[in-house]
Each structure stands twice: as structure tokens, then as C-alpha cells.
Write a protein that holds these residues in place. Structure first.
Motif, short mmCIF file in Angstrom:
data_model
loop_
_atom_site.label_atom_id
_atom_site.label_comp_id
_atom_site.label_asym_id
_atom_site.label_seq_id
_atom_site.Cartn_x
_atom_site.Cartn_y
_atom_site.Cartn_z
N UNK A 121 0.84 -1.20 0.00
CA UNK A 121 0.00 0.00 0.00
C UNK A 121 0.88 1.25 0.00
N UNK A 122 1.68 1.44 -1.07
CA UNK A 122 2.61 2.58 -1.07
C UNK A 122 1.96 3.93 -1.38
N UNK A 225 7.68 8.77 5.45
CA UNK A 225 7.01 7.84 6.38
C UNK A 225 6.92 6.40 5.86
N UNK A 226 7.17 6.21 4.58
CA UNK A 226 6.96 4.88 3.98
C UNK A 226 7.87 3.84 4.63
N UNK A 227 7.31 2.65 4.91
CA UNK A 227 8.14 1.62 5.54
C UNK A 227 7.94 0.27 4.87
N UNK A 228 8.88 -0.64 5.17
CA UNK A 228 8.75 -2.02 4.71
C UNK A 228 8.16 -2.80 5.88
N UNK A 234 4.64 0.02 2.58
CA UNK A 234 3.43 0.65 3.13
C UNK A 234 3.69 2.11 3.48
N UNK A 235 2.83 2.98 2.99
CA UNK A 235 2.89 4.39 3.38
C UNK A 235 1.73 4.64 4.33
N UNK A 236 2.02 4.88 5.63
CA UNK A 236 0.91 5.08 6.56
C UNK A 236 0.16 6.36 6.23
#
Ligand code: SAH
Length: 244
Positions: A121-122, A225-228, A234-236
């Protein structure tokens, strides 16, 4: 009669929307770039096809509009969405000379949305879509857009990241982004979205700089903020962060 510009999604088949399928069933002539016609022609056996190679966009659109002017119901097939780097604009331009031809646009799932779903969910926050193709856009303008998107901390989705004639565009783009973004920024690439051999990878911006990509790849560059998360990008949006 009518030209319908139809986006068939990244892989055709199951990604066709109901409207796209109906438009393709209804038409009397399919027009498009050979690869895109191949994606869908199996689903519409016996349908007359006019397919041409790449870089023949104007000829192809003219042929489609002329067939419509001669009374046919024509569908112009684009991969992904018909208006995102697709033929919709050019069809409207060409059709100006043919007021009797009606033009309709049927949207499709663009590579950004198809690829985002593969990666995780980027794109859950603001994002910018930039094409690295300088065939129709001067490279300086592409650089300005990359810089602007990096400064504004958009998630960035890159189309046309490379081709034989411009193999180093992604490297050059990453060098611009690295001026404003951390080398650890979470990125992803997806090749052949929705097609046989679909491949996804999650990597840092630093590693993306040296990644091998081709014209069948879409590239995703996270925001700060994007993380793995468990192998997904995933971008919260910020819902959980708000609760803390
Ligand atoms: N109209 C299309 C985009 C055409 S531009 C759309 O909305 O998706 C062509 C670029 O789109 C390619 O270079 C690639 O970056 C991307 N693309 C299109 N289909 C793709 C697919 N199935 N897998 C990966 N990338 C794709």
C-alpha cells in the motif's frame, strides 16, 4: 461513428473493467499497439484488428478516427488507463478534424494502482506520477518535476523508467531525488504487473539507483514515512500515529 478509447488495465484479462469489456465486445474494429492488442485479443476472437508497432501513435489514431468517420464503431486499446500516458488526448486532438465522430473514454486500472497493490500500500498518501521518457518532454522539465516532488515529500511513481535508448534515466533521477531524500527511503519496483512473470522488489533509494529496470517496470519511491512491513511497502496514512 464512434471511437472509444479503452484502458484495459496493466494485464488485460481479469483487470478489464465491466465497461471496458462491454466496449470491446460492442466494437467492430480493435486498434492498438501490437503488445496491447495481444493482451486482449484472445478474449475477443474474430474481432477485426488493426495493430501497429510502437511510435506509430499518430498514424494509429488517425486510422482509428478515419475508420469511425467511415461508419465503424472503433475501440482504441491502451494498457492501464486510457488517459494516463495513453491515447485519449491524441484521439481528441485528431478527432477535431472529424466533427461527425463521437469520442468516448473508458478508464482502466493504471500501472500505479496495479503495481501498488502488488507491493502493498505505497500510495496511501499524496503521490506524484512522473514519466522518465524524454521523447515528448525535455529532460530538464522532467528533472524539475522530480526535484519538486522530492522537495514536497510526495510518494513518487515513475513510468517509463528506462528503454534501450536511455538506460541511465533511473540512475539520473535517483541522483536528483537523493539530494532531498534519505538514501534509506523505501522504494519498490514491479515488472509485468498483472502479466505472466510478474515480479516485485522492495529496496532502498540508494539500491534503486543501480537497479536494472526496463520499459515494462513501474517504480515506486516512498515518502519520509513509507516503511517495509513484512515484505510489503506501506505508506501510513497516519490513522495509528494520530492515536498515540
Ligand atoms: N496507460 C498506461 C501507461 C503507459 S506508459 C497506464 O495507465 O498504466 C508505459 C509505462 O507504464 C511503462 O514504461 C511502465 O512504466 C508502465 N506500465 C504499463 N503497464 C505496465 C505493466 N503491466 N507492468 C509494469 N509497468 C507497466
Amino acid at each position: 461513428m464512434k471511437v472509444t478509447v479503452v484502458g484495459v488495465g496493466p494485464g488485460g484479462g481479469a483487470d478489464l473493467t465491466g465497461r471496458a469489456r462491454a466496449a470491446l465486445e460492442e466494437c467492430e474494429l480493435l486498434v492498438g499497439y501490437t503488445i496491447y492488442i495481444d493482451l486482449i485479443s484472445g478474449d475477443f476472437p474474430g474481432k477485426p484488428v488493426l495493430s501497429t508497432g510502437m511510435r506509430r501513435e499518430v498514424d494509429r489514431c488517425r486510422a482509428a478516427v478515419e475508420a469511425a468517420a467511415a461508419g465503424k464503431n472503433v475501440a482504441v486499446v491502451c494498457s492501464g488507463d486510457s488517459g494516463v500516458y495513453g491515447m485519449a488526448g491524441l484521439i481528441y486532438e485528431v478527432a477535431q478534424e472529424y466533427p461527425e465522430v463521437e469520442v468516448q473514454v473508458v478508464p482502466g486500472i493504471t500501472a500505479a494502482c496495479g503495481g501498488a497493490a502488488v507491493l502493498g500500500a505505497p500510495l496511501t498518501h499524496d503521490f506524484a506520477v512522473i514519466s522518465l521518457s524524454d521523447l515528448l518532454t525535455p529532460w530538464e522539465k522532467i528533472e524539475t518535476r522530480l526535484e519538486g516532488a522530492a522537495l514536497a515529500d510526495f510518494v513518487i511513481c515513475l513510468y517509463n523508467p528506462a528503454s534501450h535508448s536511455r538506460p541511465d534515466h533511473l540512475k539520473r533521477a535517483c541522483d536528483i531525488l537523493l539530494r532531498h531524500k534519505s538514501p534509506d527511503t523505501v522504494c519498490g519496483t514491479v515488472r509485468s504487473i498483472g502479466r505472466e512473470g510478474e515480479q516485485a522488489r522492495i529496496l532502498t533509494l540508494q539500491a534503486l539507483r543501480d537497479a536494472q529496470v526496463d520499459m515494462f517496470t513501474t517504480v515506486f519511491i516512498g515518502n519520509a514515512q513509507t516503511k517495509a512491513l513484512n515484505g510489503k511497502m506501506v505508506t501510513p496514512r497516519g490513522y495509528l500515529q494520530r492515536e498515540r
